[in-house]
Design a protein around this motif. Structure first.
Motif, mmCIF file in Angstrom:
data_model
loop_
_atom_site.group_PDB
_atom_site.id
_atom_site.type_symbol
_atom_site.label_atom_id
_atom_site.label_comp_id
_atom_site.label_asym_id
_atom_site.label_seq_id
_atom_site.Cartn_x
_atom_site.Cartn_y
_atom_site.Cartn_z
ATOM 1 N N TYR A 192 10.238 7.994 -8.976
ATOM 2 C CA TYR A 192 9.216 7.156 -8.369
ATOM 3 C C TYR A 192 9.299 5.725 -8.888
ATOM 4 O O TYR A 192 9.219 4.765 -8.108
ATOM 5 C CB TYR A 192 7.823 7.718 -8.629
ATOM 6 C CG TYR A 192 6.738 6.737 -8.277
ATOM 7 C CD1 TYR A 192 6.457 6.432 -6.955
ATOM 8 C CD2 TYR A 192 6.019 6.074 -9.269
ATOM 9 C CE1 TYR A 192 5.484 5.510 -6.627
ATOM 10 C CE2 TYR A 192 5.050 5.150 -8.953
ATOM 11 C CZ TYR A 192 4.780 4.874 -7.635
ATOM 12 O OH TYR A 192 3.818 3.952 -7.314
ATOM 13 N N ALA A 249 0.828 -1.214 0.000
ATOM 14 C CA ALA A 249 0.000 0.000 0.000
ATOM 15 C C ALA A 249 0.857 1.257 0.000
ATOM 16 O O ALA A 249 0.425 2.304 -0.477
ATOM 17 C CB ALA A 249 -0.930 -0.002 1.205
ATOM 18 N N LEU A 250 2.067 1.151 0.525
ATOM 19 C CA LEU A 250 2.969 2.306 0.534
ATOM 20 C C LEU A 250 3.299 2.754 -0.886
ATOM 21 O O LEU A 250 3.381 3.960 -1.159
ATOM 22 C CB LEU A 250 4.251 1.965 1.288
ATOM 23 C CG LEU A 250 5.301 3.065 1.386
ATOM 24 C CD1 LEU A 250 4.758 4.216 2.218
ATOM 25 C CD2 LEU A 250 6.574 2.534 1.978
ATOM 26 N N PHE A 301 1.364 2.548 -3.434
ATOM 27 C CA PHE A 301 0.190 3.277 -3.928
ATOM 28 C C PHE A 301 0.162 4.702 -3.389
ATOM 29 O O PHE A 301 -0.062 5.655 -4.139
ATOM 30 C CB PHE A 301 -1.087 2.534 -3.528
ATOM 31 C CG PHE A 301 -2.336 3.292 -3.844
ATOM 32 C CD1 PHE A 301 -2.784 3.404 -5.154
ATOM 33 C CD2 PHE A 301 -3.071 3.905 -2.842
ATOM 34 C CE1 PHE A 301 -3.936 4.109 -5.457
ATOM 35 C CE2 PHE A 301 -4.218 4.614 -3.125
ATOM 36 C CZ PHE A 301 -4.652 4.717 -4.440
ATOM 37 N N TRP A 302 0.370 4.887 -2.094
ATOM 38 C CA TRP A 302 0.294 6.225 -1.497
ATOM 39 C C TRP A 302 1.419 7.128 -1.970
ATOM 40 O O TRP A 302 1.203 8.323 -2.190
ATOM 41 C CB TRP A 302 0.255 6.138 0.020
ATOM 42 C CG TRP A 302 -1.035 5.563 0.500
ATOM 43 C CD1 TRP A 302 -1.217 4.377 1.123
ATOM 44 C CD2 TRP A 302 -2.337 6.133 0.339
ATOM 45 N NE1 TRP A 302 -2.544 4.173 1.376
ATOM 46 C CE2 TRP A 302 -3.254 5.243 0.908
ATOM 47 C CE3 TRP A 302 -2.803 7.308 -0.220
ATOM 48 C CZ2 TRP A 302 -4.617 5.498 0.921
ATOM 49 C CZ3 TRP A 302 -4.160 7.557 -0.204
ATOM 50 C CH2 TRP A 302 -5.052 6.666 0.359
ATOM 51 N N VAL A 303 2.606 6.581 -2.138
ATOM 52 C CA VAL A 303 3.705 7.388 -2.687
ATOM 53 C C VAL A 303 3.403 7.744 -4.140
ATOM 54 O O VAL A 303 3.734 8.839 -4.608
ATOM 55 C CB VAL A 303 5.056 6.656 -2.532
ATOM 56 C CG1 VAL A 303 6.161 7.399 -3.234
ATOM 57 C CG2 VAL A 303 5.386 6.470 -1.062
ATOM 58 N N VAL A 339 0.399 8.324 -5.315
ATOM 59 C CA VAL A 339 -0.575 9.429 -5.245
ATOM 60 C C VAL A 339 0.146 10.752 -4.984
ATOM 61 O O VAL A 339 -0.164 11.773 -5.607
ATOM 62 C CB VAL A 339 -1.631 9.135 -4.156
ATOM 63 C CG1 VAL A 339 -2.484 10.357 -3.878
ATOM 64 C CG2 VAL A 339 -2.496 7.957 -4.561
ATOM 65 N N VAL A 340 1.123 10.735 -4.091
ATOM 66 C CA VAL A 340 1.910 11.948 -3.819
ATOM 67 C C VAL A 340 2.691 12.366 -5.065
ATOM 68 O O VAL A 340 2.786 13.551 -5.389
ATOM 69 C CB VAL A 340 2.849 11.717 -2.616
ATOM 70 C CG1 VAL A 340 3.821 12.863 -2.449
ATOM 71 C CG2 VAL A 340 2.045 11.505 -1.355
#
Length: 71
Positions: free
Chosen positions: A45, A4-5, A7-9, A11-12
């Motif tokens: 990324y 999940a990390l 995914f969140w990175v 999004v950032v």
């Protein structure tokens, strides 16, 4: 942490790329700066995500090295 990390990175990262589209309004060549910024953030990324996921789920399980002979 888990996957999940990533995914969140991501999004950032998308937020930073969208912000870079509006950041270079008053410069002499804004298209060049926007393109360089978005490509740099995207490549960083992708490199981080591939490295993180490769360590999270390795293809080859590491072996212990307990059989070493000390001389």
């Amino acid at each position: 942490m888990g996957g999940a990390l990533v995914f969140w990175v991501g999004v950032v990262t998308v937020g930073i790329c969208v912000g870079a589209l509006f950041a270079f309004k008053g410069m002499t060549d804004p298209t060049l700066w926007r393109t360089c910024s978005v490509l740099s953030v995207t490549c960083c990324y992708l490199m981080w995500a591939i490295t993180y996921l490769a360590q999270l789920h390795p293809l080859i399980i590491p072996k212990r090295d307990d059989l070493r002979i000390d001389l």
